[in-house]
Design a protein around this motif. Structure first.
Motif: not given
Length: 370
Positions: A241-266
């Motif tokens: 992840l670029p830091d820009t994307a990490i900051w999006d997650i830290y600031s609560g701007q991404t949906d938990p459903a997206l997090h679930e899919v991202m972990l499944d892809i990993a």
């Protein structure tokens, strides 16, 4: 013995006087010559420094700076520690579409993140564009990545298409920036940002710099109450992840459903992300439709299993197999890629913009399947 005549005596005296005067003049000349010489060989004065080469003129709007390096050379003082050398420019893969646009977009990000301790952001911007208004706007946006008193080295990791119309294009550039202080070759801090560089067609038909729509946002500290799900995404070594994307997650701007899919892809393969929200165009490029990236429901993946999407268009590739699996899921709302999947569960599409990445859009958390 016959004595010399008075005339002979006067002649002898005149000759003696002339010889004496000559000896004195030679002696004084020698003293003067010695006074101009150094006292010892170590005192030889240094040759004057070579004059600095004249500054390169600002590049034409229709071309990227060939080597947009800063105007100063750090560590030139005797005994000073020089910063690291400037990194190589980004060169698109032979398979890239819009390679010229990618090269120029990457050159802009390179120019504003490679500089010396005594640089001025307006000078960096002026080396990108000769248009005073565009240069001024670029300098204001680039202030985010300009740190006076520090040297900077920006390495371009990838340049991806963010949108494309006949007369305009968005290039999302991931740049790893290292920053250091005076007298050190080691970086004191580092950030990886996703920048949105906009280009426009010039009168000649070639791409020109238009604006830096995003410099990749501002750093956000990891919150103490970060959810376990979000923390799992950020901390997973299989997700680059670029830091820009990490900051999006830290600031609560991404949906938990997206997090679930991202972990499944990993779980299937390691992969690299270009962008979540910040650094992506707000709307689907060239339209009035808000992008799913803007509402935290999409991720762009440009590399999986150490292979670039742009270099893996064969249907026998592991990226194609990953894509087949994604479009069969009920929680995937939309999927953009180099391929069309007619029998997919998700809405799928392909176009030139998606030849270099996988766009994975999800339904929001709590959405009822079917």
């Amino acid at each position: 013995m016959k004595r010399p005549s008075p005339i002979q005596q006067w002649l002898a005296l005149a000759v003696a006087l002339i010889v004496t005067i000559s000896v004195v003049m030679v002696y004084e000349s020698g003293i003067k010559a010695d006074s101009d010489a150094p006292a010892n060989p170590g005192d030889v004065p240094e040759a004057p420094a070579e004059p600095e080469a004249p500054a390169e003129p600002a590049p034409s709007e229709t071309e990227a700076p060939a080597e947009p390096a800063p105007s100063e050379t750090d560590g030139a003082d005797i005994g000073a520690v020089a910063p690291p050398p400037f990194p190589d420019q980004f060169e698109p893969s032979p398979n890239e579409v819009q390679a010229d646009a990618k090269r120029l977009g990457a050159a802009v990000a390179y120019q504003i993140t490679n500089y010396g301790r005594h640089s001025w952001v307006i000078d960096l911007a002026a080396d990108v564009t000769a248009d005073p208004a565009r240069a001024d706007a670029l300098a204001r946006e680039a202030a985010t990545v300009h740190h006076p008193g520090m040297w900077s080295r920006g390495t371009i990791e990838y340049a991806q298409l963010g949108g494309h119309r006949d007369d305009r294009i968005s290039i999302m550039v991931v740049v790893h920036q290292e920053l250091g202080g005076e007298g050190t070759a080691d970086a004191e801090r580092a950030e990886t940002r996703t920048m949105d560089v906009r280009l426009v067609r010039g009168a000649s038909g070639a791409w020109e710099f238009e604006e830096l729509a995003s410099a990749g946002g501002q750093p956000v500290a990891r919150p103490a109450d970060l959810s376990p799900l979000a923390a799992s995404v950020v901390d997973d070594p299989r997700i680059d992840l670029p830091d820009t994307a990490i900051w999006d997650i830290y600031s609560g701007q991404t949906d938990p459903a997206l997090h679930e899919v991202m972990l499944d892809i990993a779980e299937r393969t390691p992969y690299s992300v270009i962008v979540l929200k910040t650094g992506h165009p707000h709307n689907v490029f060239g339209t009035d439709r808000v992008s799913n990236h803007t509402v935290g429901l999409a991720v762009d993946i440009h590399e999986a299993n150490s292979e670039l999407v742009i270099d893996s268009h064969d249907t026998t590739s592991s990226i194609y197999a990953l894509s087949e699996w994604l479009v069969s899921r009920l929680d995937i709302k939309e999927f953009g890629s180099p391929w069309r999947f007619d029998d997919a569960v998700a809405l799928t599409f392909t176009n030139e913009v998606h030849h270099d990445h996988l766009h994975v859009g999800v339904f929001p958390e709590g959405h009822a399947a079917g």
